[in-house]
Design a protein around this motif. Sequence first.
Motif, PDB file in Angstrom:
ATOM      1  N   GLU A   1      -3.077   7.770  -4.334  1.00  0.00           N
ATOM      2  CA  GLU A   1      -3.164   7.644  -5.786  1.00  0.00           C
ATOM      3  C   GLU A   1      -3.436   6.189  -6.147  1.00  0.00           C
ATOM      4  OE1 GLU A   1       0.314   7.620  -8.850  1.00  0.00           O
ATOM      5  OE2 GLU A   1      -0.296   9.720  -8.623  1.00  0.00           O
ATOM      6  N   ASN A   2      -4.595   5.953  -6.788  1.00  0.00           N
ATOM      7  CA  ASN A   2      -4.963   4.616  -7.259  1.00  0.00           C
ATOM      8  C   ASN A   2      -4.876   3.562  -6.158  1.00  0.00           C
ATOM      9  OD1 ASN A   2      -5.280   5.631  -9.920  1.00  0.00           O
ATOM     10  ND2 ASN A   2      -3.090   5.374 -10.319  1.00  0.00           N
ATOM     11  N   GLY A   3      -5.384   3.919  -4.979  1.00  0.00           N
ATOM     12  CA  GLY A   3      -5.434   2.950  -3.890  1.00  0.00           C
ATOM     13  C   GLY A   3      -4.137   2.788  -3.125  1.00  0.00           C
ATOM     14  N   GLN A   4      -3.124   3.559  -3.470  1.00  0.00           N
ATOM     15  CA  GLN A   4      -1.849   3.475  -2.769  1.00  0.00           C
ATOM     16  C   GLN A   4      -1.508   4.813  -2.116  1.00  0.00           C
ATOM     17  OE1 GLN A   4       0.976   1.933  -5.817  1.00  0.00           O
ATOM     18  NE2 GLN A   4       1.341   0.297  -4.344  1.00  0.00           N
ATOM     19  N   HIS A   5      -0.587   4.747  -1.157  1.00  0.00           N
ATOM     20  CA  HIS A   5      -0.032   5.954  -0.562  1.00  0.00           C
ATOM     21  C   HIS A   5       1.279   6.259  -1.284  1.00  0.00           C
ATOM     22  CE1 HIS A   5      -2.828   6.055   2.850  1.00  0.00           C
ATOM     23  NE2 HIS A   5      -2.759   4.745   2.810  1.00  0.00           N
ATOM     24  N   VAL A   6       1.360   7.440  -1.858  1.00  0.00           N
ATOM     25  CA  VAL A   6       2.540   7.832  -2.634  1.00  0.00           C
ATOM     26  C   VAL A   6       3.367   8.815  -1.809  1.00  0.00           C
ATOM     27  CG1 VAL A   6       3.379   8.916  -4.753  1.00  0.00           C
ATOM     28  CG2 VAL A   6       1.320   7.479  -4.801  1.00  0.00           C
ATOM     29  N   PHE A   7       4.637   8.513  -1.638  1.00  0.00           N
ATOM     30  CA  PHE A   7       5.554   9.317  -0.846  1.00  0.00           C
ATOM     31  C   PHE A   7       6.348  10.184  -1.811  1.00  0.00           C
ATOM     32  CE2 PHE A   7       7.551   9.627   3.347  1.00  0.00           C
ATOM     33  CZ  PHE A   7       8.802  10.157   3.080  1.00  0.00           C
ATOM     34  N   ASP A   8       5.931  11.452  -1.958  1.00  0.00           N
ATOM     35  CA  ASP A   8       6.662  12.385  -2.830  1.00  0.00           C
ATOM     36  C   ASP A   8       7.839  12.973  -2.051  1.00  0.00           C
ATOM     37  OD1 ASP A   8       5.023  12.052  -4.990  1.00  0.00           O
ATOM     38  OD2 ASP A   8       3.763  13.791  -4.571  1.00  0.00           O
ATOM     39  N   TYR A   9       9.051  12.613  -2.455  1.00  0.00           N
ATOM     40  CA  TYR A   9      10.239  13.187  -1.803  1.00  0.00           C
ATOM     41  C   TYR A   9      10.555  14.493  -2.517  1.00  0.00           C
ATOM     42  CZ  TYR A   9      14.586  13.291   0.821  1.00  0.00           C
ATOM     43  OH  TYR A   9      15.583  13.649   1.688  1.00  0.00           O
TER      44      TYR A   9
ATOM     45  N   HIS B   1       0.785  -1.234   0.000  1.00  0.00           N
ATOM     46  CA  HIS B   1       0.000   0.000   0.000  1.00  0.00           C
ATOM     47  C   HIS B   1       0.817   1.285   0.000  1.00  0.00           C
ATOM     48  CE1 HIS B   1      -3.823  -2.092   0.516  1.00  0.00           C
ATOM     49  NE2 HIS B   1      -3.219  -2.880   1.380  1.00  0.00           N
ATOM     50  N   VAL B   2       2.110   1.235   0.250  1.00  0.00           N
ATOM     51  CA  VAL B   2       2.955   2.432   0.217  1.00  0.00           C
ATOM     52  C   VAL B   2       3.927   2.295  -0.947  1.00  0.00           C
ATOM     53  CG1 VAL B   2       4.602   3.873   1.471  1.00  0.00           C
ATOM     54  CG2 VAL B   2       2.751   2.713   2.710  1.00  0.00           C
ATOM     55  N   LYS B   3       3.700   3.076  -1.982  1.00  0.00           N
ATOM     56  CA  LYS B   3       4.499   2.966  -3.198  1.00  0.00           C
ATOM     57  C   LYS B   3       5.953   3.348  -2.927  1.00  0.00           C
ATOM     58  CE  LYS B   3       4.582   4.427  -8.041  1.00  0.00           C
ATOM     59  NZ  LYS B   3       3.926   5.273  -9.070  1.00  0.00           N
ATOM     60  N   ASP B   4       6.862   2.453  -3.279  1.00  0.00           N
ATOM     61  CA  ASP B   4       8.312   2.687  -3.133  1.00  0.00           C
ATOM     62  C   ASP B   4       8.701   3.022  -1.703  1.00  0.00           C
ATOM     63  OD1 ASP B   4       8.670   2.304  -5.894  1.00  0.00           O
ATOM     64  OD2 ASP B   4       8.277   4.411  -6.324  1.00  0.00           O
ATOM     65  N   GLY B   5       7.966   2.474  -0.736  1.00  0.00           N
ATOM     66  CA  GLY B   5       8.254   2.771   0.660  1.00  0.00           C
ATOM     67  C   GLY B   5       9.650   2.357   1.081  1.00  0.00           C
TER      68      GLY B   5
ATOM     69  N   MET C   1       0.932   8.270   7.748  1.00  0.00           N
ATOM     70  CA  MET C   1       1.455   7.114   7.021  1.00  0.00           C
ATOM     71  C   MET C   1       2.968   7.152   6.794  1.00  0.00           C
ATOM     72  SD  MET C   1       0.561   4.164   6.010  1.00  0.00           S
ATOM     73  CE  MET C   1      -1.234   4.255   5.981  1.00  0.00           C
ATOM     74  N   PRO C   2       3.586   8.303   6.478  1.00  0.00           N
ATOM     75  CA  PRO C   2       5.050   8.290   6.341  1.00  0.00           C
ATOM     76  C   PRO C   2       5.737   7.800   7.601  1.00  0.00           C
ATOM     77  CG  PRO C   2       4.144  10.346   5.501  1.00  0.00           C
ATOM     78  CD  PRO C   2       3.025   9.634   6.192  1.00  0.00           C
ATOM     79  N   GLY C   3       5.239   8.244   8.759  1.00  0.00           N
ATOM     80  CA  GLY C   3       5.832   7.799  10.016  1.00  0.00           C
ATOM     81  C   GLY C   3       5.595   6.324  10.264  1.00  0.00           C
ATOM     82  N   TRP C   4       4.346   5.876  10.078  1.00  0.00           N
ATOM     83  CA  TRP C   4       4.051   4.466  10.276  1.00  0.00           C
ATOM     84  C   TRP C   4       4.905   3.586   9.357  1.00  0.00           C
ATOM     85  CZ3 TRP C   4      -1.929   5.279   9.760  1.00  0.00           C
ATOM     86  CH2 TRP C   4      -2.443   5.781  10.965  1.00  0.00           C
ATOM     87  N   ALA C   5       4.978   3.970   8.092  1.00  0.00           N
ATOM     88  CA  ALA C   5       5.696   3.149   7.117  1.00  0.00           C
ATOM     89  C   ALA C   5       7.191   3.131   7.392  1.00  0.00           C
ATOM     90  CB  ALA C   5       5.428   3.660   5.701  1.00  0.00           C
ATOM     91  N   MET C   6       7.786   4.308   7.566  1.00  0.00           N
ATOM     92  CA  MET C   6       9.230   4.355   7.772  1.00  0.00           C
ATOM     93  C   MET C   6       9.628   3.641   9.069  1.00  0.00           C
ATOM     94  SD  MET C   6      10.351   5.820   5.059  1.00  0.00           S
ATOM     95  CE  MET C   6       8.933   5.071   4.195  1.00  0.00           C
ATOM     96  N   ALA C   7       8.820   3.807  10.126  1.00  0.00           N
ATOM     97  CA  ALA C   7       9.112   3.115  11.382  1.00  0.00           C
ATOM     98  C   ALA C   7       8.958   1.605  11.223  1.00  0.00           C
ATOM     99  CB  ALA C   7       8.200   3.632  12.488  1.00  0.00           C
ATOM    100  N   LYS C   8       7.939   1.184  10.470  1.00  0.00           N
ATOM    101  CA  LYS C   8       7.739  -0.253  10.251  1.00  0.00           C
ATOM    102  C   LYS C   8       8.900  -0.864   9.475  1.00  0.00           C
ATOM    103  CE  LYS C   8       4.537  -1.975  11.446  1.00  0.00           C
ATOM    104  NZ  LYS C   8       4.264  -2.666  12.737  1.00  0.00           N
ATOM    105  N   TYR C   9       9.506  -0.074   8.581  1.00  0.00           N
ATOM    106  CA  TYR C   9      10.667  -0.560   7.834  1.00  0.00           C
ATOM    107  C   TYR C   9      11.962  -0.463   8.637  1.00  0.00           C
ATOM    108  CZ  TYR C   9       7.962  -0.816   3.496  1.00  0.00           C
ATOM    109  OH  TYR C   9       7.055  -1.156   2.506  1.00  0.00           O
ATOM    110  N   GLY C  10      11.879   0.047   9.866  1.00  0.00           N
ATOM    111  CA  GLY C  10      13.042   0.032  10.736  1.00  0.00           C
ATOM    112  C   GLY C  10      13.745   1.355  10.926  1.00  0.00           C
TER     113      GLY C  10
END
Length: 305
Positions: free
Chosen positions: A240-248, A100-104, A133-142
Amino acid sequence: MKKSPLAINLEYYAVRFFCGLINVLPYAAALSFARGIGWLMFNVLRFKRARTLSRIRGVFPEKPLRECRAIALESLQGFLQMGIEMLRAPTFDVAWMDRHVKDGRHYKDVLQALLNEGHGVVIMVPHCGNYFMPGWAMAKYGLPLVAIGSRQRNPKLNDWLYHNQYGDLEVLDRNRKDTLVRIHEKIKEGRAFAIMPDLRVRHRDVEVDFLRGKADVSRAGAMFAVHCGCPIAVAMMRRENGQHVFDYLGTLRPDPNARDRKAEAARLTREALSLMNEDILKHPGEWFWYNKRWILEPAKEKKRR
């Protein structure tokens, strides 16, 4: 005003009951439910509709009313979907993030590379999409990530949020007297500190060009970067299209030779808000137009003692 024990328990168990119901639904169905409630609130109940449309038309006078309504509806539905995702957050694992997080994972590596420089990092994200979501995703990835949050008036709900719903993200209570010191220590330990700078401050601080107007925002996030000598990562989360997109959006670095730290923090704040502004204008429906502290309202001057 302090809540009574009865009010505390009724509120707490009502939220927990609703949370249980939301978690029974499939994820897509739960989000559809949120969008439906948003449509009802906007089109039937007209929740803050006139005020919100006035804000949007003030920024986009060239857009037809129909398009402004679409922006307002998308913003409200996005906020409600975020609420649904917060109720489901403890169930999100790495596999869920991968779907669900594109290119997370890629952006976790980008941020980790900044941390590997050894000075910590400040991450600035606006109130767009699911801004948790950025915090949840990045923390989940370590990624070792810390943020600040406001204490809830209901102590049971507050404990539930801090111990369950924030997931692997460490959240510090902004109301504690030592919070600023603790943030500084966390950054110096080599952690990432996430902050949302796109709120109007109550008293004048840094004036920025934002949403085709002038806004007063806090330089606090940039001050941490200046004091710790760490980079600032500017990003935006959107759907975007059912995903969370992380624009850096970019990496900003404080000048180590700057003599005036407050001025340097102001410069970094303006650059960060400029990057956010450009992306919000491209995706206006992602931004939370319903915020009480409307960013284009002028802040007050501090009283001199």
